[in-house]
Design a protein around this motif. Structure first.
Motif, short mmCIF file in Angstrom:
data_model
loop_
_atom_site.label_atom_id
_atom_site.label_comp_id
_atom_site.label_asym_id
_atom_site.label_seq_id
_atom_site.Cartn_x
_atom_site.Cartn_y
_atom_site.Cartn_z
N VAL A 1 -2.98 -3.44 0.18
CA VAL A 1 -3.56 -2.35 0.97
C VAL A 1 -2.46 -1.60 1.72
CG1 VAL A 1 -4.99 -1.83 2.98
CG2 VAL A 1 -5.83 -3.39 1.22
N ALA A 2 -1.54 -2.34 2.33
CA ALA A 2 -0.45 -1.72 3.06
C ALA A 2 0.44 -0.89 2.14
CB ALA A 2 0.38 -2.79 3.77
N VAL A 3 0.68 -1.40 0.94
CA VAL A 3 1.51 -0.66 -0.03
C VAL A 3 0.85 0.67 -0.39
CG1 VAL A 3 2.32 -0.63 -2.42
CG2 VAL A 3 2.66 -2.67 -1.01
N GLU A 4 -0.45 0.62 -0.70
CA GLU A 4 -1.13 1.84 -1.14
C GLU A 4 -1.28 2.85 0.00
OE1 GLU A 4 -4.73 1.08 -3.24
OE2 GLU A 4 -3.86 -0.49 -4.49
N THR A 16 0.64 3.11 2.67
CA THR A 16 1.98 3.63 2.99
C THR A 16 2.41 4.68 1.98
OG1 THR A 16 2.60 1.54 4.05
CG2 THR A 16 4.39 2.99 3.37
N ALA A 17 2.11 4.44 0.71
CA ALA A 17 2.46 5.41 -0.32
C ALA A 17 1.70 6.71 -0.15
CB ALA A 17 2.19 4.82 -1.70
N HIS A 18 0.47 6.61 0.32
CA HIS A 18 -0.34 7.81 0.50
C HIS A 18 0.08 8.59 1.74
CE1 HIS A 18 -3.79 10.46 0.52
NE2 HIS A 18 -4.09 10.08 1.75
N ASP A 19 0.15 7.92 2.90
CA ASP A 19 0.55 8.55 4.16
C ASP A 19 0.85 7.45 5.17
OD1 ASP A 19 0.82 9.92 6.58
OD2 ASP A 19 -0.71 11.42 6.07
N ALA A 20 2.11 7.09 5.29
CA ALA A 20 2.50 5.97 6.14
C ALA A 20 2.14 6.21 7.59
CB ALA A 20 4.00 5.71 6.00
#
Length: 237
Positions: free
Chosen positions: A122-125, A127-131
């Motif tokens: 979840v954190a990876v996705e 962060t990739a979208h809008d950290a």
């Protein structure tokens, strides 16, 4: 909605501009009703002169509205400054400590009940979208597009104060001398019931305690000022 705090990170409660505007309005109306009614009843206990009572009421409304607006503006400005500072701090941390911030985001979702692997994904996705959006939502509960507006709060508070204060002023000036105080007392209690109901609906709290607090507090304030006006009137007279 209150966001559960995460250890080691300052947090602010998420509140939309509309909720803040309504809160200021309810508080302003309540203060206008109670404070001006108290002053008017105190003056009416000391004198029956309509001109004196009217002057006291208008002065109380003017001073009270200005005070409420200024107080709300200062308070909400301080809140907005705090929210802006937290957002700036989060931006700086993401820029200079991205790994630590990512680990913190993972921990937040683990604390929410996700498994370590799911929390990491979840954190990876996110962060990739809008950290930045991911972190301020999870850690701070702040929407940068809905920061509290001090001008709106000040205007809402002042307008609602005047609106609430006009009720006891009109009641005490329209009623005959022998009915001024009891009639105003009843009108104010009814207005406080309505204000308590609106306030509880806005805050999502139990209606009955909110109404009881409003009415009991307002009644006590009017009773005290009536006694003070009565004593003062006799002493001066």
């Amino acid at each position: 909605m209150t966001v559960k705090p995460h250890a080691g990170e300052p947090h602010a409660a998420k509140s939309g501009g509309l909720l803040n505007w309504l809160r200021a309005g309810v508080l302003g109306a309540n203060d206008g009703i109670v404070s001006v009614a108290g002053i008017l009843i105190g003056v009416a206990a000391a004198t029956t002169d309509r001109s004196t009572i009217s002057t006291a009421g208008i002065a109380a409304i003017t001073a009270g509205a200005a005070s409420m607006a200024l107080g709300e503006y200062v308070s909400v400005s301080a809140q907005r400054d705090t929210e802006s500072a937290l957002l700036d701090k989060e931006r700086a941390e993401l820029q200079h400590q991205p790994d630590e911030e990512f680990a913190e985001l993972v921990d937040i979702y683990r604390d929410k009940g996700l498994s370590p692997d799911t929390a990491h994904q979840v954190a990876v996705e996110l962060t990739a979208h809008d950290a930045f959006a991911a972190h301020i939502d999870a850690e701070l509960g702040i929407d940068p597009d809905e920061l509290t507006n001090p001008v709106h709060a000040a205007l809402s508070s002042a307008i609602s104060f005047v609106t609430g204060a006009l009720l006891p002023l009109i009641a005490i000036l329209v009623l005959p001398a022998d009915l001024r105080i009891p009639g105003t007392f009843v009108a104010v209690c009814v207005a406080l019931v309505l204000t308590g109901w609106v306030g509880s609906r806005v805050g999502g709290t139990d209606i009955r305690p909110a109404i009881v607090r409003m009415v009991v507090g307002g009644a006590l304030a009017m009773a005290v000022t009536y006694l003070v006006g009565l004593i003062t009137g006799h002493a001066v007279g």
